[in-house]
Write a protein that holds these residues in place. Structure first.
Motif, PDB file in Angstrom:
ATOM      1  N   ARG A 119       8.660 -14.889 -72.589  1.00 29.29           N
ATOM      2  CA  ARG A 119       8.096 -15.847 -71.643  1.00 29.29           C
ATOM      3  C   ARG A 119       6.609 -15.527 -71.551  1.00 29.29           C
ATOM      4  O   ARG A 119       6.235 -14.416 -71.192  1.00 29.29           O
ATOM      5  CB  ARG A 119       8.776 -15.732 -70.273  1.00 29.29           C
ATOM      6  N   ARG A 125       1.654 -20.753 -65.750  1.00 31.36           N
ATOM      7  CA  ARG A 125       3.107 -20.894 -65.621  1.00 31.36           C
ATOM      8  C   ARG A 125       3.798 -20.341 -66.867  1.00 31.36           C
ATOM      9  O   ARG A 125       3.237 -20.379 -67.964  1.00 31.36           O
ATOM     10  CB  ARG A 125       3.497 -22.353 -65.395  1.00 31.36           C
ATOM     11  N   GLN A 127       6.094 -20.037 -70.101  1.00 36.61           N
ATOM     12  CA  GLN A 127       6.595 -20.946 -71.122  1.00 36.61           C
ATOM     13  C   GLN A 127       7.281 -20.149 -72.220  1.00 36.61           C
ATOM     14  O   GLN A 127       6.909 -19.013 -72.493  1.00 36.61           O
ATOM     15  CB  GLN A 127       5.450 -21.769 -71.722  1.00 36.61           C
ATOM     16  N   HIS A 129       8.062 -18.790 -75.782  1.00 35.21           N
ATOM     17  CA  HIS A 129       7.125 -18.513 -76.864  1.00 35.21           C
ATOM     18  C   HIS A 129       7.762 -17.465 -77.770  1.00 35.21           C
ATOM     19  O   HIS A 129       8.694 -16.764 -77.370  1.00 35.21           O
ATOM     20  CB  HIS A 129       5.807 -18.002 -76.272  1.00 35.21           C
TER      21      HIS A 129
END
Length: 203
Positions: A119, A125, A127, A129
């Motif tokens: 994350r 924020r 996301q 990955h």
């Protein structure tokens, strides 16, 4: 011929096969494959950290970030190195996969490399990955190869990343430590497909 890592993927990179298949796909695929082979030949003379930097820089410069919907017309697709080079575009998984196989071709061991689902804090924020982690020794702090960063940096510096699970051609782990959590090719069908495609391409 370039020497590859030992283990499951112990083989020389079949550069002739890579170039032959690329030529059969498109002029763009052939240009990408030629550039890859040239980069790998030059990087052979470097130490391991130099090889990491060369591979990271090659893909970060050559591949444009685009999501799978735009590139492939599907929500999630894990491309092989040759597919990524032909498109010239890809998402985070495609960068990590291409870097993984390129480093194996340069003699790194599969155990030294893990694709890590993380994350990432982007624009304030979290996301989803994916990055590639390199371990000089099993207990070493990993170095992170990331399409979002031009430099290969230690994991401790990448406070924007929180690992969820990691895998390579030999195992699957919860997070980045501890005992393996299963067979990655059994639990990650997209990874199994990517392994098969890369092997067919000569990696």
């Amino acid at each position: 011929m370039l020497l590859a890592g030992l283990g499951m993927w112990s083989q020389a990179l079949d550069s002739n096969r890579v170039l032959e298949l690329a030529a059969g796909r498109s002029a763009k695929a052939l240009a990408g494959a030629r550039a890859l082979v040239q980069m790998l030949e030059k990087a052979q003379g470097l130490d391991e950290e130099g090889r990491l930097a060369a591979v990271n820089d090659f893909y970060n410069r050559r591949i444009q970030f685009r999501d799978d919907q735009e590139v492939w017309g599907v929500v999630d697709y894990w491309a092989s190195p040759l597919e990524t080079l032909e498109k010239g575009r890809g998402d985070c998984e495609d960068y990590a996969i291409a870097k993984y196989f390129s480093l194996l071709a340069l003699g790194l061991e599969p155990a030294q490399l893990r694709l890590v689902y993380v994350r990432a804090m982007l624009d304030g924020r979290p996301q989803a990955h994916m990055v590639l982690a390199y371990y000089a020794q099993p207990q070493s702090e990993p170095l992170i190869l990331d399409n979002l960063q031009s430099q290969v940096r230690p994991a401790s510096v990448r406070t924007d990343l929180s690992p969820v699970f990691s895998f390579n051609s030999e195992g699957l782990w919860s997070g980045v430590a501890g005992a393996p959590a299963g067979n990655p090719t059994a639990r990650l069908s997209q990874w199994r497909d990517a392994l098969g495609k890369a092997r067919a391409e000569g990696f």
